[in-house]
Design an enzyme around this catalytic site. Structure first.
Site: not given
Length: 361
Positions: A25, A97, A173, A225, A233, A315-316
């Site tokens: 995101t 996604q 997701h 996923r 969260n 990811g990153r």
């Protein structure tokens, strides 16, 4: 011996390698529409075997963060088509996604300023990203049983929109404490209807969503996923995550999905946050297995060589290295990404990271 750089087929989708760009995101949509920045951002990263897009809401109620895109209107379909065309022109493959945040939202993001919906009316002790920065989420309301068929149809509609927009596949997701995870875990789900209580009941919505999408666009273009033990969260730990997610994997197996994408440990954090036997879950699923969370080049190559995974999602590393596949292949140094530009903003920290070729020029 199988390599991270060998081609593979996931369902109906042929990948040139087994390096996947994980969903990230980045909060750069305008009026829930991807724009020219997105086109360039994803085009630059098309050497990934598969790109999985940022979380993209399936309906207006699914939004929980500022400036995230949707995939449920004709305008959104047209805007995403520019992205998928650009990725395909570079020889890449891209999935969207499909995202519904559930209770991780604000009334300000909801149609008519209504309360966000969830499996429960219990609020999450966490924050979301809004105009004024990170703020506490609002109190949700529990979805009524008679609203669930409409929710499932929203997922199906979004999946059909994704195929119309040129995506090669969709990833639902079901992770990180968002809506489907809120139904799965007894740490949040306090329902007394057919979608609460037993493992079978708590898994019901997820299985119904996956079955409906697979029926609408084909199981070979449908992935999922999950994050069995992430605390993201304020989702909390299920009382028996192994039994829950083994059951989910068993129920998904007959669908012959394109892949199951599993976050090992805490999303973006420690891999050993809670005990869990991912290999046992993989055996229950029996299909293409995608792993994620803090994988180094060595870890990724090892897990593929040993046959413990079919693809590895990064990811990153893809934020700061648009040519990550080449860097992994050559064992080149990876560039650090600028965390200050992760969420919101413009081109800086988004499409301005140089490739190896540009660095040498």
């Amino acid at each position: 011996m199988t390599s991270l750089f060998d081609p593979i087929r996931l369902g109906d989708v042929e990948l040139s390698n087994r390096v996947v760009m994980a969903p990230l995101t980045r909060n750069r949509a305008i009026h829930q529409l991807p724009n020219a920045l997105h086109v360039e951002y994803y085009r630059q990263r098309a050497s990934a075997g598969l790109i999985i897009s940022e979380g993209t809401q399936i309906c207006p109620e699914g939004q929980g963060y500022l400036d995230t895109p949707g995939i449920h209107t004709p305008e959104q379909v047209a805007a995403w088509r520019k992205v998928t065309d650009a990725v395909h022109a570079e020889g890449g493959r891209i999935a969207v996604q499909l995202w519904h945040v559930g209770r991780i939202s604000l009334k300000a993001f909801q149609p008519g300023g209504q309360a966000p919906v969830s499996s429960t009316a219990k609020p999450a002790t966490t924050k979301t990203y809004a105009t004024e920065g990170f703020v506490n989420v609002d109190v949700p309301r529990a979805l009524r049983t008679d609203e669930i068929p409409g929710l499932i149809q929203a997922y199906v509609h979004a999946a059909r929109c994704a195929i119309e927009a040129g995506f090669d596949a969709v990833e639902v997701h079901g992770a990180n404490g968002y809506l489907l995870d809120q139904f799965l875990r007894d740490s949040v789900n306090d329902r007394t209807d057919a979608y609460g209580g037993s493992i079978e009941n708590r898994a019901r919505l997820l299985i119904e969503v996956m079955t409906a999408i697979a029926g609408a666009i084909g199981p070979g273009r449908t992935g999922l996923r999950l994050s069995p033990v992430t605390p993201s969260n304020d989702i909390g730990q299920d009382s028996n995550p192994q039994a829950l997610f083994n059951y989910v994997a068993e129920q998904l197996a007959p669908l012959k999905l394109a892949f199951l994408h599993v976050v090992e440990g805490a999303t973006g954090g420690p891999r050993d946050v809670a005990p869990f036997d991912f290999e046992a879950m993989r055996q229950k699923f029996g299909g293409s297995w995608m792993v994620n969370n803090g994988y180094s080049r060595e870890m990724a190559m090892d897990v593929i060589a040993k046959g413990l995974a079919d693809t590895v999602a990064f990811g990153r590393a893809f934020i700061g290295n648009p040519d990550l596949v080449q860097r992994l292949r050559q064992n080149s140094e990876l560039q650090e990404s600028n965390r200050a530009t992760y969420y919101g903003g413009g081109a800086e920290g988004y499409i301005d990271y140089p490739t190896l070729a540009q660095s040498k020029a």
